[in-house]
Motif scaffolding. Structure first.
Motif, short mmCIF file in Angstrom:
data_model
loop_
_atom_site.label_atom_id
_atom_site.label_comp_id
_atom_site.label_asym_id
_atom_site.label_seq_id
_atom_site.Cartn_x
_atom_site.Cartn_y
_atom_site.Cartn_z
N UNK A 544 29.27 34.36 41.38
CA UNK A 544 28.66 34.86 40.16
C UNK A 544 29.56 35.84 39.41
N UNK A 545 30.67 36.28 40.03
CA UNK A 545 31.66 37.11 39.32
C UNK A 545 32.48 36.22 38.41
N UNK A 546 32.72 36.67 37.19
CA UNK A 546 33.36 35.81 36.18
C UNK A 546 34.78 35.37 36.56
N UNK A 547 35.44 36.06 37.47
CA UNK A 547 36.81 35.71 37.83
C UNK A 547 36.88 34.59 38.87
N UNK A 570 39.23 31.56 45.24
CA UNK A 570 40.12 31.02 44.21
C UNK A 570 39.63 31.55 42.87
N UNK A 571 40.56 32.06 42.04
CA UNK A 571 40.15 32.71 40.80
C UNK A 571 40.64 31.94 39.58
N UNK A 572 40.00 32.24 38.46
CA UNK A 572 40.39 31.67 37.17
C UNK A 572 41.82 32.12 36.84
N UNK A 573 42.56 31.25 36.20
CA UNK A 573 43.98 31.54 35.91
C UNK A 573 44.16 32.69 34.93
N UNK A 574 43.09 33.08 34.23
CA UNK A 574 43.20 34.20 33.30
C UNK A 574 43.10 35.55 34.01
N UNK A 575 42.83 35.53 35.31
CA UNK A 575 42.74 36.77 36.09
C UNK A 575 43.92 36.87 37.05
N UNK A 576 44.19 38.09 37.48
CA UNK A 576 45.30 38.35 38.40
C UNK A 576 44.76 38.76 39.76
N UNK A 577 45.28 38.13 40.81
CA UNK A 577 44.88 38.48 42.17
C UNK A 577 45.57 39.77 42.58
N UNK A 578 44.81 40.84 42.71
CA UNK A 578 45.40 42.12 43.10
C UNK A 578 44.35 42.96 43.82
N UNK A 579 44.76 44.14 44.27
CA UNK A 579 43.85 45.02 45.02
C UNK A 579 42.66 45.46 44.18
N UNK A 580 42.89 45.64 42.90
CA UNK A 580 41.81 46.07 42.02
C UNK A 580 40.69 45.02 41.97
#
Length: 659
Positions: A544-547, A570-580
């Protein structure tokens, strides 16, 4: 919320009634009618299955409907029927149906073709003669390595016509996976396409077949259909045959042979937890009886429907609800080759609009994919034809349920979230679309003639609203009859855990209205410091999180807490996988469920290990986090190449955290 709070959510869940317009044309039009038919079917199951049998064509029919008990049971013993005759001949010989379109085909490359029932009848008889000319007969096994094509359906229907046992292998499996199935089933013939389209790429299927047959094997012939006409593939003149050439020489007349209702009809392999996959054997006649009933009542199929089930033919769902169930009911169905979001994200909507599809059946992963592509995309297409949206494969989380109901179904279509297994040959749990109130997340009610129960470890029924083991107490025609070559495994896996029942291996809750909520596999409930948490609930929070595009949660052993949850995302390509982002997702789970459910770690991955049906194989994820690799059976993967990438991503992520 904890599992206990999830149960509270189930008990307080909203009910949405089907519209009056839908009810008016449904096969079952009220919940009271469903309950009355269901009660009669449990008190006298032979009468119910006898009525289903009355709607089919029999070559010879005995009075007995059933005999025996699980695991040694049979339906219509001594009676003779032919599946192909019921799926093809009786429509082709019907004056109002013979020129009706049976199959619309859409290729990923945009190619469009169609087959009427009369055309299908002719093609099936010709290929049946091809098989006979190669020396095949009743009881022989063939392996079919083809994608969703009309010719694939011709091949399978021809096997059913002759009593030849077929085994479909997903056209994307590795040579090793294909070889395992060929050798284990003692297949005499392999039938394949030369190639297939998948996300714009050309997959050389014949090359895979050749690699699978390098060492000793039982195969005498390979038949190759040229999906891509100008593509050259190697052909062994002593073994390989061209499909089109064989068909040109074949007679268009071949009688369907009488088959005992309990004769083996098809063989489908499921991935094992360890060792080799197991071959599930379904009786041809029993499979026909069950799938005809499921398709008629759970999908509410009618003559005028344009029906699209997106399942690949390598997945049993396509055999249940299209090849056998759908065609036995004489509907017009669509088969699609390739990825349903290629060459563009709106391909599903484009198809619905073009063909005016009114009943769509897909996997929850596909519906969640559409949800992530956004509402604006859906608004560009006319989806007003949609009357029913069905799903099977994994739990359909309430968020996705509400989205497809509103955006794809226009707040009026019926949503039918079903539950079934390869072994059940259908969906023992589902809504009756015109009769059952819809509850987002529920798997509906038991089907006619199926007595389901939720029990404790001793096999005693648990109180309403209490989680337990899901079992089925009555045999039914579509239930698997054996594990190929391993009767002991069949009995030990499915009947020994709780004698007198079919043990599903799933956990479930039955609510106060008699609706069932399947929580997942028994090992998909994590116990963290005494808190029992459903992995489905955690995954629903993450999705349910937009990313987040996809999520899977598994348990990792912990010396202090017993187990801790680990999330793969797995996240949307418009987001960055990071600690935040990782911390944001952890905070979301804490807010939605509680601090005890906070994942110890979130791994961002580009790929997930999936079966051909789109299920994420969580067992592999557990192996990767515990052992750094996958030791168990990996032949069930849709794409065997992704494991190397996935293991590297997780190990690199773990090293980064450890540093």
């Amino acid at each position: 919320m904890s599992l206990e709070n999830e149960i509270d959510f189930i008990q307080k869940s909203e009910s949405i009634n089907p519209s009056k317009e839908y009810r008016a044309k449904s096969n079952v039009q009220s919940f009271a009618e469903y309950k009355a038919i269901y009660q009669q079917s449990i008190e006298n199951p032979d009468q119910f299955w006898g009525q289903i049998a009355d709607e089919l064509d029999w070559i010879h029919r005995e009075e007995r409907v059933s005999e025996g008990a699980m695991p040694e049971f049979s339906f219509f013993p001594g009676s003779q029927i032919n599946v192909c005759q019921n799926c093809v001949d009786r429509h082709a010989n019907h004056p109002q149906r013979r020129n009706k379109v049976a199959i619309y085909f859409e290729g990923e490359n945009g190619e469009r073709r169609s087959f009427t029932y009369l055309q299908l009848y002719r093609e099936v008889q010709k290929f049946s003669n091809v098989l006979l000319a190669l020396g095949l007969s009743k009881g022989d096994v063939v392996s079919v390595y083809m994608q969703n094509l009309p010719e694939t359906y011709v091949v399978l229907l021809s096997c059913l016509r002759l009593g030849i046992i077929y085994n479909t292998v997903f056209a994307g499996f590795s040579p090793e996976a294909l070889r395992d199935r060929i050798v284990h089933s003692h297949a005499k013939v392999v039938i394949c396409a030369n190639a297939s389209y998948r996300r714009g790429k050309i997959l050389n299927l014949k090359e895979t077949v050749d690699a699978a047959l390098r060492d000793e094997h039982p195969v005498q012939h390979v038949i190759v259909y040229s999906r891509i006409k100008d593509m050259q593939v190697s052909m062994d003149p002593m073994r390989d045959h061209d499909y089109d050439e064989l068909m040109r020489c074949a007679s268009p007349v071949c009688e369907a042979i009488p088959l005992d209702c309990n004769d083996p009809g098809l063989l489908i392999f499921t991935s094992g937890t360890s060792g080799k996959p197991k071959g599930i054997v379904h009786a041809g006649g029993g499979f026909l009886l069950g799938t005809y009933a499921y398709s008629k009542y759970q999908l509410d199929l009618h003559d005028e429907d344009i029906y699209w089930n997106t399942a690949d033919i390598g997945w049993l769902t396509a055999h249940i609800f299209v090849l056998v169930g759908g065609l036995a009911l004489g509907v017009t169905t669509i088969i699609y080759e390739g990825a349903i979001d290629y060459p563009h994200q709106a391909r599903v909507y484009e198809m619905i609009e073009y063909y005016q599809v009114n009943k769509l059946f897909s996997a929850p992963t596909a519906y969640r994919m559409l949800m992530k592509y956004g509402e604006d995309l859906a608004k560009k297409y006319d989806l007003s034809s949609i009357e029913l949206l069905a799903s099977v494969g994994e739990p359909l989380n309430p968020e996705a349920w509400h989205w497809i109901y509103r955006v794809v179904g226009g707040n009026r279509a019926v949503i039918n979230n079903t539950w079934g297994q390869t072994e059940t040959g259908g969906t023992p749990l589902a809504s009756l679309p015109g009769a059952t109130p819809m509850k987002p997340g529920s798997c509906g009610v038991p089907f006619f003639g199926h007595r389901l129960d939720v029990v404790d470890q001793e096999g005693h029924t648990v109180p309403v609203g209490t989680p337990g083991f899901l079992v089925i107490r009555t045999p039914f025609p579509a239930l698997a009859r054996d594990v190929f070559g391993d009767r002991e495994r069949y009995i030990n896996n499915y009947f020994a855990p709780m004698p007198g029942t079919y043990f599903t291996g799933d956990s479930a809750v039955c609510d106060q209205d008699g609706q069932y909520w399947v929580l997942g596999r028994i090992d998909d409930v994590i116990n963290v410091s005494g808190h029992r948490i459903s992995t489905m609930e955690m995954e629903s929070s993450l999705i349910s999180h937009e990313a987040v595009m996809e999520a899977a949660v598994v348990a990792k052993p912990d010396d202090i807490k017993g187990t801790v949850p680990i999330a793969f995302v797995s996240i949307d390509t418009t987001y960055t996988a990071n600690e935040e982002l990782s911390r944001a997702l952890q905070r979301k789970i804490v807010a939605d469920i509680g601090s005890f459910a906070k994942p110890e770690r979130i791994h961002f991955v580009n790929v997930m290990p999936k079966t051909r049906s789109g299920k994420i194989i969580r067992r592999m994820l557990r192996e990767i986090i515990e052992e750094g690799t996958v030791h168990g059976d990996a032949t069930g993967l849709e794409d065997s190449d992704i494991l190397v990438t996935l293991i590297a991503e997780v190990n690199a992520d773990s090293s980064h955290h450890n540093d």
